[in-house]
Design an enzyme around this catalytic site. Sequence first.
Site, PDB file in Angstrom:
ATOM      1  N   ASP A  97       0.859  -1.186   0.000  1.00 54.68           N
ATOM      2  CA  ASP A  97       0.000   0.000   0.000  1.00 54.68           C
ATOM      3  C   ASP A  97       0.896   1.236   0.000  1.00 54.68           C
ATOM      4  O   ASP A  97       2.124   1.122  -0.001  1.00 54.68           O
ATOM      5  CB  ASP A  97      -0.941  -0.020   1.207  1.00 54.68           C
ATOM      6  N   ASP A 273      -8.024  -7.517  -0.200  1.00 51.60           N
ATOM      7  CA  ASP A 273      -7.118  -7.734   0.926  1.00 51.60           C
ATOM      8  C   ASP A 273      -7.851  -7.336   2.192  1.00 51.60           C
ATOM      9  O   ASP A 273      -8.764  -6.501   2.152  1.00 51.60           O
ATOM     10  CB  ASP A 273      -5.861  -6.871   0.812  1.00 51.60           C
ATOM     11  N   CYS A 311     -12.363 -29.179   5.327  1.00 50.22           N
ATOM     12  CA  CYS A 311     -11.228 -28.280   5.081  1.00 50.22           C
ATOM     13  C   CYS A 311      -9.945 -29.092   4.916  1.00 50.22           C
ATOM     14  O   CYS A 311      -9.670 -29.987   5.712  1.00 50.22           O
ATOM     15  CB  CYS A 311     -11.089 -27.291   6.229  1.00 50.22           C
ATOM     16  N   CYS A 313      -6.877 -28.096   5.302  1.00 49.01           N
ATOM     17  CA  CYS A 313      -5.676 -27.526   5.941  1.00 49.01           C
ATOM     18  C   CYS A 313      -5.106 -28.468   6.999  1.00 49.01           C
ATOM     19  O   CYS A 313      -5.792 -29.351   7.505  1.00 49.01           O
ATOM     20  CB  CYS A 313      -5.979 -26.158   6.546  1.00 49.01           C
ATOM     21  N   CYS A 316      -6.993 -28.643  10.371  1.00 47.08           N
ATOM     22  CA  CYS A 316      -8.182 -29.503  10.387  1.00 47.08           C
ATOM     23  C   CYS A 316      -7.817 -30.974  10.275  1.00 47.08           C
ATOM     24  O   CYS A 316      -8.549 -31.833  10.752  1.00 47.08           O
ATOM     25  CB  CYS A 316      -9.153 -29.083   9.287  1.00 47.08           C
ATOM     26  N   HIS A 341      -5.514 -22.102   9.122  1.00 49.81           N
ATOM     27  CA  HIS A 341      -6.871 -22.492   8.737  1.00 49.81           C
ATOM     28  C   HIS A 341      -7.594 -21.340   8.045  1.00 49.81           C
ATOM     29  O   HIS A 341      -8.220 -21.529   6.995  1.00 49.81           O
ATOM     30  CB  HIS A 341      -7.688 -22.969   9.933  1.00 49.81           C
TER      31      HIS A 341
END
Lengths: 395, 395
Positions: A97, A273, A311, A313, A316, A341
């Site tokens: 930014d 974002d 999920c 990930c 999980c 996660h």
Amino acid sequence: MTTKSPLVFSILTECGTSKARVSRMILPHGPVDLPVFMPVGTQGTLKGMLPEQLEELGLQIMLANTYHLGTKPGTEILQKAGGLHKFMNWNGCLLTDSGGFQMVSLLKLAEITEDGVRFQSLNDQKAEVMLTPEHSIEIQNAIGADIIMQLDDVVKTTNPDKERIEESVHRTTRWLDRCLKAHQNPDTQNIFPIVQGTLYEDLREKSAKDHIERDVRGFAIGGLSGGESKDDFWKMVHLSTNILPKNKPRYLMGVGFAEDLVVCCALGVDMFDCVFPTRTARFGCALTRKGQLNLKKEQFKKDFRPIDENCPCNTCKNYTRAYLSGIVTVLPVACHLLTEHNIVFQMNLMKDIRQSITKGKFPDFVRDFMLQVYPTKNYPSWIIDSLSAVNIKLK
Amino acid sequence: MKFYVEPLSKCTQRLGSLSEIESKPTVNIKTPAVMLHTQGGQIPHITHEVFKLVSRKSQILQIPLAGMHTFKEAMQYYEGTISSFIGSKDSLSCLTLQDPCNITKQGHHSTLKVPIWTKNGKVYYDAKSYMDVVESFKPDIYFLLSDGDTNISSSEKRIAKSVSNTMNFYKECLDRHRKSDALKHSFVIAPIVGGYKQISRERYISFILEDMKNVDGFLIDGLHNNGPEAEFLEFNEIEPIVRCILNKIPTEKLRVVQGCWNPVNIINLVELGIDLFDTSYCHILTERSAAMTFAIEITDQTNTYEINLRDSKYVDDFQPILIGCECLSCTKYSRAYIHHLLSVHELLGPILVMIHNVYHYLRFFEKIRSCIQNNTLQTLQLSITEQFRNHQKTK
């Protein structure tokens, strides 16, 4: 010498109903599949995650903050390190930014003049510092992100003073021209202008129209997600994407709630974002398609299911809600586990959006998604209205 | 689980292995070994997923009850073992009472009860409630309950109390162990108490020698009250009492000490025939932003013992923590980047320091084993002692 453009954008599939599209953007540090959510690694690191882990997750791009990095470690160290990519060992794409938003939001004493933003530095000397468009680009050139932002004249979204907002729209365009002039690395870094105008349609239109005349490779929509009503919010996004050219990526700043992402993809936004997924992880909140789980709650103490059975990930795969419930907000590692996660949650949502557009099923996806969030179909009016503006009927 | 060790003499360095583990038949842990110290089931700052980037070898996780008390109730309903509950099913678990990284507050005694300090304050355990937890946790290895609250300055009265309490715990816990089906494969470590009084240690040892069935190893308990102070214990102060104990206990059983011993004392204790330690030293160092840089091999390019990465001299030092080190932190990240992370309090700072420290400490133990094999432990001892002394001088 290569004369390859630092941003090659191609639309792969357009939704036949809404303004949503799947596209691909090739940046100096690799390709990015759009629409994309970019997690925020403020100080050159993403909340306890190793870049190795992020790469493993398939993350293509993240955000870093110019204001923070300009303060510490500072441009000198970043230059010596050969840029932020090398400093933080991240080979994927980066976006920075301009630093202007932090200045206005973090620093009460910021004063905006035609020259730039004058503020009292947070470092030990407490010196008065001026952030000009030229200086912002200088820092961003030292950081070396693939996409960098112009310094804009930020006005609080809920400020009703139209005269001040009109001034900010014109000044933002003047500052854009100064940024483009000061830019030292046009072959490796892309400046995105920021459409301003808060909630005034005429001013936003003016801002967008002025900016599309500049020779740039993508655009950001700023000045939203700042406490305005959702009814105002979506209309401004809709209006902006109507004006911005189709053949360039559009980045909506500061948006990251799942519903907002789905709606704004329908409105034709390509990049997002937000600190929310990583920030909420620190407080013990895990994201799911049905809503947030606050793992600190007593009800999870004997719940031996993962956060989300579907999920993929690691969190999980390896941990139960019961276990996480006992360590969230107690151990720093719990923050790493929930951050992973939540990032995977955001990435999967975007992947599902992309796949449904590719298959020509985006409107169905939107309806299924909203039904999961609102099982009794008590949809907020802004969601009904915004989707119906792009021909997706919920009921 | 079986422990094999050679030579079977009383006070000499020895090599052994823990193997024939019922649930993990292919695992073979070579001793002298170091357990990975955990809090709440995680190595501080390093999730089990990140640890896989440090080492792929099987490890023993040291799991102090203090950080696990919060799961006491959940574990009664959970069907698996504590290793799988904390997300590391391939590791061996060793349940211990006190956390070696935290000072065990003195006093707070109660007959036949031992206080531990959890995140919610002081909690008392007696033999029954302790064994209830052990049964529901189903650890691969566990310490019997002990009152080890003694140190070099403990009064005779305190030592006598510690001995009589622990004798009772010993009997009651072992009785329960022998009746327990859930614990039939668990490896039992009996703590030996008695402070720095040889006669008390001898008294305690002759008591347990009367009935030692099902005891697989010994913990030399009551040498210190845990926490950072253990790092600076002088070896000549502990040596006589350790020797006295080792002369009395059967040689074929596993010998454990707990606490953040510095590398010099580790070698000294290995020379006396101690088999198992823990990584609490790595955590204590990481908390003060220090990274181990002492040379393990003569070829290691270093002239420091440890470095403090918060020191501003590292602000533009783009070398790794330790040149030539093959850990993830040293191969991918610079001192300057870690310094930046630590100075802005980012989570990744201690993660990278801890990764290096654990890697270095594991490597140190590998070196110790190979030195015993080659009969060169004394050379290593001289080298480490000299580096440690020089470091103390320069401090």
